[in-house]
Design an enzyme around this catalytic site. Structure first.
Site, short mmCIF file in Angstrom:
data_model
loop_
_atom_site.label_atom_id
_atom_site.label_comp_id
_atom_site.label_asym_id
_atom_site.label_seq_id
_atom_site.Cartn_x
_atom_site.Cartn_y
_atom_site.Cartn_z
N ARG A 139 11.73 -26.29 -28.87
CA ARG A 139 12.95 -26.41 -29.80
C ARG A 139 14.67 -27.95 -29.83
O ARG A 139 14.03 -27.77 -28.94
CB ARG A 139 14.25 -25.09 -28.98
CG ARG A 139 13.21 -23.31 -29.19
CD ARG A 139 14.38 -22.37 -29.16
NE ARG A 139 13.55 -21.09 -28.95
CZ ARG A 139 13.11 -20.49 -29.99
NH1 ARG A 139 13.26 -21.36 -31.27
NH2 ARG A 139 12.25 -19.38 -29.70
N ASP A 140 14.80 -27.28 -30.93
CA ASP A 140 15.72 -29.23 -31.34
C ASP A 140 16.83 -29.00 -30.23
O ASP A 140 17.45 -27.42 -29.97
CB ASP A 140 15.88 -28.96 -32.87
CG ASP A 140 16.31 -30.00 -32.69
OD1 ASP A 140 16.10 -31.54 -33.55
OD2 ASP A 140 17.30 -30.89 -32.17
N ASN A 186 11.26 -37.41 -40.19
CA ASN A 186 11.94 -38.25 -40.96
C ASN A 186 11.34 -39.95 -40.03
O ASN A 186 10.98 -39.99 -39.20
CB ASN A 186 13.30 -37.83 -39.64
CG ASN A 186 14.51 -37.27 -40.06
OD1 ASN A 186 14.67 -37.03 -41.61
ND2 ASN A 186 15.67 -36.85 -39.55
N VAL A 203 14.75 -40.63 -32.45
CA VAL A 203 13.09 -40.80 -31.46
C VAL A 203 11.95 -41.21 -32.03
O VAL A 203 11.22 -40.62 -32.62
CB VAL A 203 13.29 -39.38 -30.73
CG1 VAL A 203 11.87 -39.48 -29.86
CG2 VAL A 203 14.25 -38.73 -30.45
N HIS A 208 7.11 -36.56 -35.01
CA HIS A 208 7.50 -35.51 -34.96
C HIS A 208 8.21 -34.40 -35.78
O HIS A 208 8.55 -35.23 -37.10
CB HIS A 208 8.81 -35.16 -33.95
CG HIS A 208 10.37 -35.80 -34.19
ND1 HIS A 208 9.91 -36.98 -34.26
CD2 HIS A 208 11.59 -35.51 -34.74
CE1 HIS A 208 11.69 -37.77 -33.61
NE2 HIS A 208 11.67 -36.60 -34.16
N HIS A 261 9.91 -31.53 -37.48
CA HIS A 261 11.23 -30.76 -37.80
C HIS A 261 10.68 -29.68 -38.79
O HIS A 261 9.87 -29.31 -39.88
CB HIS A 261 12.67 -30.97 -38.16
CG HIS A 261 12.95 -32.40 -37.52
ND1 HIS A 261 14.19 -32.47 -36.79
CD2 HIS A 261 12.71 -33.80 -38.08
CE1 HIS A 261 15.08 -33.31 -36.59
NE2 HIS A 261 13.97 -34.37 -37.25
P1 DGP Z 1 14.98 -37.73 -35.05
O1 DGP Z 1 16.55 -37.42 -35.53
O2 DGP Z 1 13.95 -36.73 -36.88
O3 DGP Z 1 14.12 -38.88 -34.85
O4 DGP Z 1 14.66 -36.34 -34.31
C1 DGP Z 1 14.72 -36.08 -32.76
C2 DGP Z 1 15.79 -34.62 -33.11
O5 DGP Z 1 15.65 -34.43 -31.25
C3 DGP Z 1 16.93 -34.55 -33.06
O6 DGP Z 1 16.85 -33.62 -33.94
C4 DGP Z 1 17.21 -34.11 -31.84
C5 DGP Z 1 16.20 -33.94 -30.59
N1 DGP Z 1 16.65 -34.16 -29.50
C6 DGP Z 1 16.99 -35.41 -28.60
N2 DGP Z 1 16.82 -35.12 -27.34
C7 DGP Z 1 16.51 -34.25 -27.20
C8 DGP Z 1 16.13 -33.75 -25.80
O7 DGP Z 1 15.98 -33.46 -25.11
N3 DGP Z 1 15.62 -32.49 -25.84
C9 DGP Z 1 15.33 -31.15 -27.66
N4 DGP Z 1 14.44 -30.12 -26.87
N5 DGP Z 1 15.51 -32.07 -28.72
C10 DGP Z 1 15.87 -32.94 -28.58
#
Ligand code: DGP
Length: 126
Positions: free
Chosen positions: A41-42, A99, A108, A112, A114
């Site tokens: 989960r995000d 993204n 990140v 990945h 979404h």
């Molecule tokens: P992007 O912007 O496409 O690189 O998405 C990165 C996503 O990662 C963003 O929606 C928030 C999520 N995210 C960042 N840090 C963490 C974390 O430590 N744990 C989880 N579960 N999600 C995270």
């Protein structure tokens, strides 16, 4: 047949947040995993269901994943379908987003996907 010139070793980056999630060094709510992928989960959900599906192998972008590990790219899509079924959004519909880079606000740099669902999406995306 396996190409002997291709490395089957899985790469990790010790400084990568998502590699740390794959390794269990940072907690995450994992909803699905298999040999090639992990789905969790995000932390900042943008929809009632917001899951990130990632390859275990560290690559920075979707394009790099397709180039370097096409079998993992396919596994990612298969995992998305499993997650959507499991989350009960396969019938109602869902959006999948990669993204890539600054203009798309990739934050990140471990590829990945979404998976967003549980509400009606708008188009065009913001
Ligand atoms: P992007 O912007 O496409 O690189 O998405 C990165 C996503 O990662 C963003 O929606 C928030 C999520 N995210 C960042 N840090 C963490 C974390 O430590 N744990 C989880 N579960 N999600 C995270």
């Amino acid at each position: 047949m396996t190409d002997p010139t291709r490395s089957t070793e899985r790469s990790t980056d010790p400084d990568c947040l998502f590699c740390k999630i794959v390794a269990g060094q940072i907690p995450a709510t994992v909803v699905h995993e298999d040999e090639a992928t992990v789905a969790f989960r995000d932390l900042e959900p943008q929809a009632p269901t917001h899951v990130l599906v990632i390859p275990r192998h560290h690559v920075r972008t979707a394009a790099a994943l397709a180039a370097e590990r096409p079998e993992d790219a396919a596994a990612l899509l298969a995992a998305v379908a499993r997650v959507a079924e499991q989350e009960g959004i396969a019938e109602s519909g869902y959006r999948t987003v990669f993204n890539t880079g600054a203009d798309a606000q990739q934050s990140v740099f471990h590829a990945h996907l979404h998976v967003l669902g549980g509400r009606a999406m708008t188009w065009p995306p913001g």
